[in-house]
Write an enzyme that holds these catalytic residues in place. Structure first.
Site, PDB file in Angstrom:
ATOM      1  N   LYS A 276      41.507  25.842 -10.469  1.00 54.60           N
ATOM      2  CA  LYS A 276      41.637  27.311 -10.622  1.00 54.60           C
ATOM      3  C   LYS A 276      42.744  27.834  -9.696  1.00 54.60           C
ATOM      4  O   LYS A 276      43.704  27.106  -9.435  1.00 54.60           O
ATOM      5  CB  LYS A 276      40.286  27.988 -10.377  1.00 54.60           C
ATOM      6  CG  LYS A 276      39.178  27.328 -11.212  1.00 54.60           C
ATOM      7  CD  LYS A 276      37.901  28.092 -11.244  1.00 54.60           C
ATOM      8  CE  LYS A 276      36.895  27.333 -12.096  1.00 54.60           C
ATOM      9  NZ  LYS A 276      35.647  28.052 -12.268  1.00 54.60           N
TER      10      LYS A 276
ATOM     11  N   HIS B  56      39.518  28.439 -21.219  1.00 51.98           N
ATOM     12  CA  HIS B  56      38.520  28.553 -20.155  1.00 51.98           C
ATOM     13  C   HIS B  56      37.910  29.953 -20.172  1.00 51.98           C
ATOM     14  O   HIS B  56      38.599  30.936 -20.451  1.00 51.98           O
ATOM     15  CB  HIS B  56      39.167  28.253 -18.794  1.00 51.98           C
ATOM     16  CG  HIS B  56      38.152  28.107 -17.711  1.00 51.98           C
ATOM     17  ND1 HIS B  56      37.586  29.201 -17.088  1.00 51.98           N
ATOM     18  CD2 HIS B  56      37.548  27.015 -17.195  1.00 51.98           C
ATOM     19  CE1 HIS B  56      36.691  28.763 -16.210  1.00 51.98           C
ATOM     20  NE2 HIS B  56      36.648  27.437 -16.255  1.00 51.98           N
TER      21      HIS B  56
ATOM     22  N   GLU C 236      31.027  24.921 -21.629  1.00 55.87           N
ATOM     23  CA  GLU C 236      30.782  25.530 -20.322  1.00 55.87           C
ATOM     24  C   GLU C 236      30.031  26.844 -20.503  1.00 55.87           C
ATOM     25  O   GLU C 236      30.658  27.883 -20.764  1.00 55.87           O
ATOM     26  CB  GLU C 236      32.109  25.812 -19.620  1.00 55.87           C
ATOM     27  CG  GLU C 236      32.927  24.572 -19.338  1.00 55.87           C
ATOM     28  CD  GLU C 236      33.907  24.813 -18.196  1.00 55.87           C
ATOM     29  OE1 GLU C 236      33.766  24.150 -17.174  1.00 55.87           O
ATOM     30  OE2 GLU C 236      34.766  25.688 -18.329  1.00 55.87           O
TER      31      GLU C 236
END
Ligand code: PGA
Length: 249
Positions: A11, A94, A166
């Protein structure tokens, strides 16, 4: 063949000096599993990470990219630019990109196409929010994320696609899906793929789990038959923790 993969998503962490330091810590770890290992530094640290990891069994991958080849997209980076650095894999979709940068399924479909047409491999992320899970809509949400961004792909394209489930409620929260919840969703994802692409393709796609994977829970999560590895955020910033997860296979 389906691969086991552990990818560290750094990240927006680690400047150049910290990138070099973490890679030198990674170099001190030993790998006893067969999992492929990846790290995803920020764009500005990719070059340094590639240089310093050249002797390691670690692939340096990008966290994002734009779908256009070049042009008036201030602040963006294209697939061909990543390729020119030597980056061969990119994480797309993401949940932080979706939530904070408003990335929608149709943008992601274009990014996937751009990556694949530049011969890159894609780690495609998706997952439901807490409200979806609570209302029992988690499978429906995940199915539509996959269908909207990926169901235009040809059969052959799937050789270059890795999926990462996720659940948003598990990312950075310390709360993981139980191994059973992960297995249940991964099996569902495989059934969604099989409905369009057949069992041969769906059984060959690697499906990673992400969301608060730590050294103390990785083994149990990775022991599930449809879980092929992990996308690791917080725990990838510490070399020992990260390799404890890599070696959990
Ligand atoms: P986390 O992040 O491991 O810190 O929960 C996972 C991710 O965002 O990929």
């Amino acid at each position: 063949m389906r691969k086991q993969i552990v990818a560290g998503n750094w990240k927006m962490n680690n400047d150049l000096a910290e990138t070099r330091a973490l890679i030198s810590d990674l170099a001190k770890q030993s790998k006893i599993s067969n999992a492929e290992v990846m790290i995803a530094p920020t764009f500005v640290c990719l070059g340094t990470a590639l240089k310093h990891s050249s002797n390691l069994d670690v692939e340096v991958v990008a966290q994002n990219m734009h779908y256009a080849t070049n042009g008036a997209f201030t602040g963006e980076v294209s697939a061909s630019m990543l390729r020119s650095l030597g980056v061969q894999t990119v994480i797309l979709g993401h949940s932080e990109r979706r939530a904070y940068f408003n990335e929608k399924d149709n943008d992601l479909a274009k990014k996937v196409d751009a990556a694949l047409s530049n011969n890159m491999r894609v780690i495609f992320c998706f997952g439901e929010e807490l409200a979806d899970r609570k209302s029992g809509n988690h499978e429906k949400v995940v199915e539509s994320q996959i269908k909207n961004a990926l169901f235009h792909l040809s059969d052959d394209a799937w050789e270059s696609v890795v999926l990462a489930y996720e659940p948003v409620w598990a990312i950075g929260t310390g709360e993981t899906a139980t191994p059973e919840q992960a297995q249940e969703m991964h099996a569902f994802i495989r059934s969604v793929l099989a409905s369009k692409y057949g069992n041969d393709i769906s059984s060959e796609v690697s499906i990673l789990y992400g969301g608060s994977v730590k050294p103390n829970n990785a083994k149990e999560i990775f022991s599930k038959p449809d879980v092929d590895g992990g996308l690791i955020g917080g725990a990838s910033l510490n070399a020992e923790d990260f390799y404890a997860i890599v070696n959990a296979f």
